[in-house]
Design a protein around this motif. Sequence first.
Motif, PDB file in Angstrom:
ATOM      1  N   ASN A  93       0.548  -1.042   0.110  1.00  0.00           N
ATOM      2  CA  ASN A  93      -0.439  -0.131  -0.166  1.00  0.00           C
ATOM      3  C   ASN A  93       0.622   1.374   0.382  1.00  0.00           C
ATOM      4  O   ASN A  93       1.419   1.585   1.152  1.00  0.00           O
ATOM      5  CB  ASN A  93      -1.019   0.179   0.932  1.00  0.00           C
ATOM      6  N   GLU A  94       0.839   1.628  -1.260  1.00  0.00           N
ATOM      7  CA  GLU A  94       2.310   3.115  -1.079  1.00  0.00           C
ATOM      8  C   GLU A  94       1.854   4.429  -0.025  1.00  0.00           C
ATOM      9  O   GLU A  94       2.904   4.886   1.051  1.00  0.00           O
ATOM     10  CB  GLU A  94       1.683   3.974  -3.154  1.00  0.00           C
ATOM     11  N   LYS A  95       0.197   4.166   0.531  1.00  0.00           N
ATOM     12  CA  LYS A  95      -0.209   5.282   1.266  1.00  0.00           C
ATOM     13  C   LYS A  95       0.432   4.812   3.715  1.00  0.00           C
ATOM     14  O   LYS A  95       1.486   5.855   3.415  1.00  0.00           O
ATOM     15  CB  LYS A  95      -1.032   5.546   1.833  1.00  0.00           C
ATOM     16  N   ASP A  96       0.401   3.840   3.123  1.00  0.00           N
ATOM     17  CA  ASP A  96       1.035   2.771   4.078  1.00  0.00           C
ATOM     18  C   ASP A  96       2.714   3.757   4.312  1.00  0.00           C
ATOM     19  O   ASP A  96       2.672   3.704   5.111  1.00  0.00           O
ATOM     20  CB  ASP A  96       0.578   1.744   4.259  1.00  0.00           C
ATOM     21  N   ILE A  97       2.967   3.073   3.026  1.00  0.00           N
ATOM     22  CA  ILE A  97       4.711   2.967   3.123  1.00  0.00           C
ATOM     23  C   ILE A  97       5.351   4.909   3.280  1.00  0.00           C
ATOM     24  O   ILE A  97       6.120   5.041   4.088  1.00  0.00           O
ATOM     25  CB  ILE A  97       5.174   2.884   2.326  1.00  0.00           C
ATOM     26  N   ALA A  98       4.662   5.701   2.343  1.00  0.00           N
ATOM     27  CA  ALA A  98       4.685   6.786   2.944  1.00  0.00           C
ATOM     28  C   ALA A  98       4.084   8.068   3.861  1.00  0.00           C
ATOM     29  O   ALA A  98       5.166   7.912   4.752  1.00  0.00           O
ATOM     30  CB  ALA A  98       3.772   7.730   1.763  1.00  0.00           C
ATOM     31  N   ASP A  99       3.317   7.394   4.677  1.00  0.00           N
ATOM     32  CA  ASP A  99       2.865   7.886   5.923  1.00  0.00           C
ATOM     33  C   ASP A  99       3.740   6.781   6.743  1.00  0.00           C
ATOM     34  O   ASP A  99       4.272   7.609   7.323  1.00  0.00           O
ATOM     35  CB  ASP A  99       1.696   7.290   6.421  1.00  0.00           C
ATOM     36  N   ASN A 100       4.569   5.990   7.119  1.00  0.00           N
ATOM     37  CA  ASN A 100       5.797   5.329   7.791  1.00  0.00           C
ATOM     38  C   ASN A 100       6.943   5.564   7.882  1.00  0.00           C
ATOM     39  O   ASN A 100       7.052   6.063   8.937  1.00  0.00           O
ATOM     40  CB  ASN A 100       5.631   3.573   7.448  1.00  0.00           C
ATOM     41  N   ILE A 101       7.243   6.105   6.913  1.00  0.00           N
ATOM     42  CA  ILE A 101       8.016   7.427   6.397  1.00  0.00           C
ATOM     43  C   ILE A 101       7.729   8.526   6.977  1.00  0.00           C
ATOM     44  O   ILE A 101       9.165   8.896   7.918  1.00  0.00           O
ATOM     45  CB  ILE A 101       8.427   7.253   4.538  1.00  0.00           C
TER      46      ILE A 101
END
Length: 427
Positions: free
Chosen positions: A194-202
């Motif tokens: 999930n792109e959003k989950d990766i971006a949020d994690n970063i």
Amino acid sequence: MSMNHSVILNAVTQFSTPLYLYDMQKIQWIYQLLRNSLEKNIDIFYSIKANPSLGICQYLSQLGSGGEVSSRHELFTAIRAGFSPRKIIFAGPYKTDDDIALCIERNIKAIICESITEMNRVNHISEKYHVKTKILLRINPDFKVKSAPIKMSGESTQFGMMIEDVIKHQEKIKLLKNIIISGIQVYNASRILNEKDIADNINHILELSLQLSSALEMKFTCIDLGGGLGVPYFEKETALDIQLLIIRINQSVLEYQKKNGQTEFILELGRFLVSESGYFITRVYDIKKNHQKQFIITDGGMHCMMAASGLGSYIHRNFKAQHIANEASENQAEHYTVCGPLCTPSDIILKDFLIRAPAVNDLIVIEKAGAYGLSASPFRFLSHGACVEAMLFQDQLFLLRRRETIDDILQTQNDCQFIFSEGVKLC
């Protein structure tokens, strides 16, 4: 030339089965897509644990990747593969004093410290060498990636330190004069799709970095963002929109630099770089029916590719696979369970695999087998030994690893026959 049935058949003729075959063009395409799109100060570090085959490592080194290692043998592999020590980081919760000393002697980029105790050990050994060693603090944060099937931190695991513990011991940490804290590492999860989950994690990692940097009154120059970019192995899984994800990552690091100044970032990528390149090829040796179920017996099972067996998973899910038949058939497709040669009922690599009229000497090919394949499998079980690894590079086939022989298997064992030469007395 891309990977097709003709290439696979040529490889089987040349190297036999079971066989791993890697398409190096796919590795190059993924690496260069990332390298050309990410901000220049975001470095890509290949996680060697994903596939430590020397040829794979050498190729990624040639492409310009750094190397992330988690054992002294992986460190030696990385150096032999051509990775510059200044582009190697050493991670993992277990490091011996000899491991730490080796990192210092080789002058690697950074040791990732997982505890206060480990920081003290690195400082003590560095003092003996009269050097200051760069480290990254591995933080186990209070946020996690909920959608990730494999969670490394953000909850109770053996990895890293809680930020509260680092702040609590900050005065003692500042007394460690032979380490330089360059920044932090947070590796929160794996196989995220999930792109959003990766971006949020970063974004959470970058916020944590600012928080800890301020609390310790230190300027961090390097932030290891972990990785965890997933590959869709199973039905209903969707590939990441990598261009969208890269835009979001770039935006996040640029915003961070406005607050913190010039910073180096690391993305640790293993599975994402090499998984798509790999094909595991196994040959059909027998076909049978037991209790209303049909079985195919092959020469390559979980001892070669344990991931396909689903061992340790709640349910077995099939990797994408194909059947290469010696003769075409118009018969109706039927369901088969595809098994390996081992004496265990766990040795199943495909369940309810729908194929048309399998026959002895046909091939079963499992796709996306480039990561956590042979090296993550019990290939010494039943003394089968490691299978062949080969690669397709610039339209030619090359051997990466020969098949293991019985001499290879026995060479590290002692012959004890002389001990028993006078006979064994039973108690």
